[in-house]
Motif scaffolding. Structure first.
Motif, short mmCIF file in Angstrom:
data_model
loop_
_atom_site.label_atom_id
_atom_site.label_comp_id
_atom_site.label_asym_id
_atom_site.label_seq_id
_atom_site.Cartn_x
_atom_site.Cartn_y
_atom_site.Cartn_z
N TYR A 1 -13.50 4.02 6.45
CA TYR A 1 -12.16 3.40 6.38
C TYR A 1 -11.52 3.31 7.76
O TYR A 1 -10.83 2.35 8.09
CB TYR A 1 -11.29 4.23 5.44
CG TYR A 1 -9.91 3.66 5.16
CD1 TYR A 1 -9.68 2.90 4.01
CD2 TYR A 1 -8.84 3.87 6.01
CE1 TYR A 1 -8.43 2.38 3.73
CE2 TYR A 1 -7.60 3.35 5.76
CZ TYR A 1 -7.39 2.61 4.61
OH TYR A 1 -6.13 2.08 4.35
N SER A 2 -11.75 4.33 8.58
CA SER A 2 -11.10 4.38 9.89
C SER A 2 -11.74 3.47 10.93
O SER A 2 -11.19 3.30 12.02
CB SER A 2 -11.10 5.82 10.41
OG SER A 2 -12.42 6.31 10.55
N ARG B 1 -8.89 -0.88 1.45
CA ARG B 1 -7.92 -1.16 2.52
C ARG B 1 -6.86 -2.16 2.09
O ARG B 1 -5.76 -2.19 2.65
CB ARG B 1 -8.65 -1.68 3.76
CG ARG B 1 -9.50 -0.65 4.47
CD ARG B 1 -10.15 -1.27 5.69
NE ARG B 1 -9.15 -1.64 6.68
CZ ARG B 1 -8.75 -0.86 7.68
NH1 ARG B 1 -9.29 0.34 7.82
NH2 ARG B 1 -7.85 -1.27 8.54
N LYS B 2 -7.19 -2.99 1.11
CA LYS B 2 -6.24 -4.01 0.66
C LYS B 2 -5.17 -3.46 -0.27
O LYS B 2 -4.17 -4.13 -0.53
CB LYS B 2 -6.99 -5.14 -0.06
CG LYS B 2 -8.01 -5.86 0.81
CD LYS B 2 -7.34 -6.56 1.98
CE LYS B 2 -8.37 -7.28 2.82
NZ LYS B 2 -7.73 -7.94 3.99
#
Length: 474
Positions: A471-472, A442-443
């Motif tokens: 991820y969501s 995510r980064k």
């Protein structure tokens, strides 16, 4: 947090001493605790809290840690350590703001490796019957780990000051009532120069006007012990710092508070944080019986498919007796990170769509959708021998290569050398490892960075479905 929090006071008859202690116990059978202490202060109301044969217990369902409060520490080796910490916190290790003269100050650190390291917060409670019209109290946090204790000092200082302010507020209300009932007793006593006619042995419950004051203190102290380990955490971050996990939670963990004595258990229940999960109403023996390994035997060849659906977000609809269904849900929750637990229902009256709930437990008579590639249905039934049988129907297919996390989970469950406790801790470590991988992804700000970090962390193409689902929601 492996520490002891104790409320200490100065008794005009017996001197400094600990009044109420809370400590963390792990892997301990609370039912077998013998809360029965000998005390040289049995007849003193001011030196007694909940009695020598009663304890208050809160349980963290995630870590199975118990927070036990009693008048004297339940571990014999710590009794003398708490006594010494109480004596020093009341007699010499006292801090007060410059020029205040009140004794209500910040945190004082003292101790050593042999007697334990202590953070102490000293304060006064007004008492119209006491000498000087106030009584001296302190709250001490005793721990062996000096570095950890000092690192969480800001958190502890904030919590302990709030607790002392709350106690002072209660005592002030009682003091005002005393003045109205007795007149200007302070002026009368000062003019006469005589204090012997009044009793100085009021208990903390009488001093604060709260009969359940020790239940409140147990709740506060248990929260401090529970939240202490979450205040200081280690995480892997790339780019800008991430939000601390204790701030990014959608929900707060809960405690179950019970009062125990020799005659019984579960005499009282109190909630902190979120409402208690319905699966926590099931007794410990039943939970131990229906472990993840037990359901591995019940699900048989469908176990990898069930785990795959849990890890990748395919909805699982469970129908059957509440206890068995709730225990299955409880075990499946171990396979996903905590932020995804909000998509799990241990008990529901009616079916919920997949966007609201990914794992749902319904009664046997509830209406459920037909199985499909996006819905797995599990019916728990009893055969003629009253053994549980799981009927799993799913129109999807397992991929040729299973996600790496699923492979590790299956291997861990099949490892005979792992006890159920070791297995749970191992699974938690695996889930946290893959959760951190998703957080790192995510980064990343570009597709090239994402591809590079995936190679570094060993993420394979068969893991992409899992990564996308997590991820969501992380």
């Amino acid at each position: 947090m492996n520490a002891i929090i104790a409320l200490c006071h100065f008794c005009e008859a017996h001197g400094p001493g600990a009044l109420f202690c809370t400590q963390t116990l792990r892997e301990t059978n609370i039912h077998q605790l013998d809360i029965n202490f000998d005390s040289d202060r049995k007849g003193c109301p001011a030196c007694n809290s909940i009695g020598n044969t009663i304890g208050l217990v809160s349980k963290d369902p995630d870590s199975n840690a118990h927070f036990v409060s009693s008048q004297v520490p339940v571990i014999n080796e710590t009794i003398e350590l708490v006594k010494k910490a109480a004596f020093r916190s009341i007699s010499s290790e006292v801090s007060s703001p410059p020029g205040s003269g009140s004794g209500d100050g910040g945190m004082v650190f003292f101790g050593d490796a042999q007697r334990g390291h202590v953070l102490s917060h000293t304060f006064h409670l007004v008492d119209s019957n006491a000498r000087g019209f106030s009584k001296l109290f302190s709250i001490v946090v005793l721990m062996k780990d000096k570095t950890f204790l000092l690192n969480i000092q800001p958190f502890l200082a904030d919590c302990l000051k709030k607790i002392s302010k709350e106690l002072q507020g209660y005592a002030s209300v009682v003091h005002e009532q005393d003045l109205k009932a007795q007149g200007s007793q302070r002026a009368q006593r000062m003019s006469q120069g005589y204090t012997g006619a009044t009793s100085t042995t009021r208990s903390l419950a009488e001093l604060t006007g709260k009969e359940s004051i020790f239940a409140y203190l147990h709740a506060h102290f248990s929260f401090v012990l529970w939240a202490g380990v979450r205040y200081l955490t280690e995480s892997i971050t790339l780019g800008s710092p991430s939000v601390p996990p204790w701030l990014g939670r959608d929900t707060e963990e809960g405690f179950t508070m019970v009062q125990t004595d020799k005659e019984g258990y579960m005499l009282r229940r109190m909630g902190l944080g979120k409402a208690e999960d319905e699966s926590n109403q099931i007794d410990e023996r039943t939970k131990a019986k229906y472990s993840l390994r037990m359901f591995r035997q019940i699900l048989k060849s469908d176990f990898p498919s069930v785990c795959f659906c849990v890890l990748t977000g395919i909805q699982i609809v469970i129908r059957g007796p509440f206890v068995k269904g709730a225990c299955l849900v409880r075990n499946l929750k171990k396979l996903i990170p905590e932020p995804l637990h909000k998509l799990v229902r241990a008990r529901a009256e009616s079916y919920k769509a997949a966007n609201e709930c990914r794992i749902i437990n319904l009664s046997q008579d509830a209406v459920a959708p037909n199985p499909s590639a996006g819905i797995m249905r599990i019916d728990l039934v009893d055969d003629r021998n009253k053994d549980t049988v799981a009927v799993c129907v799913w129109e999807g297919d397992l991929p040729l290569k299973l996600p790496m996390l699923l492979q590790k989970i299956t291997k861990a469950v099949d490892e005979e050398l792992f006890t159920d406790l070791v297995l749970d801790k191992h699974l938690r470590a695996l889930i946290e490892e893959w959760k951190n991988k998703v957080v790192c992804i995510r980064k990343m700000s570009s597709n090239q960075d994402v591809a590079k970090i995936k190679r570094i962390m060993g993420i394979q193409p068969q893991d992409q479905t899992l990564i996308t689902y997590w991820y969501s929601h992380l």
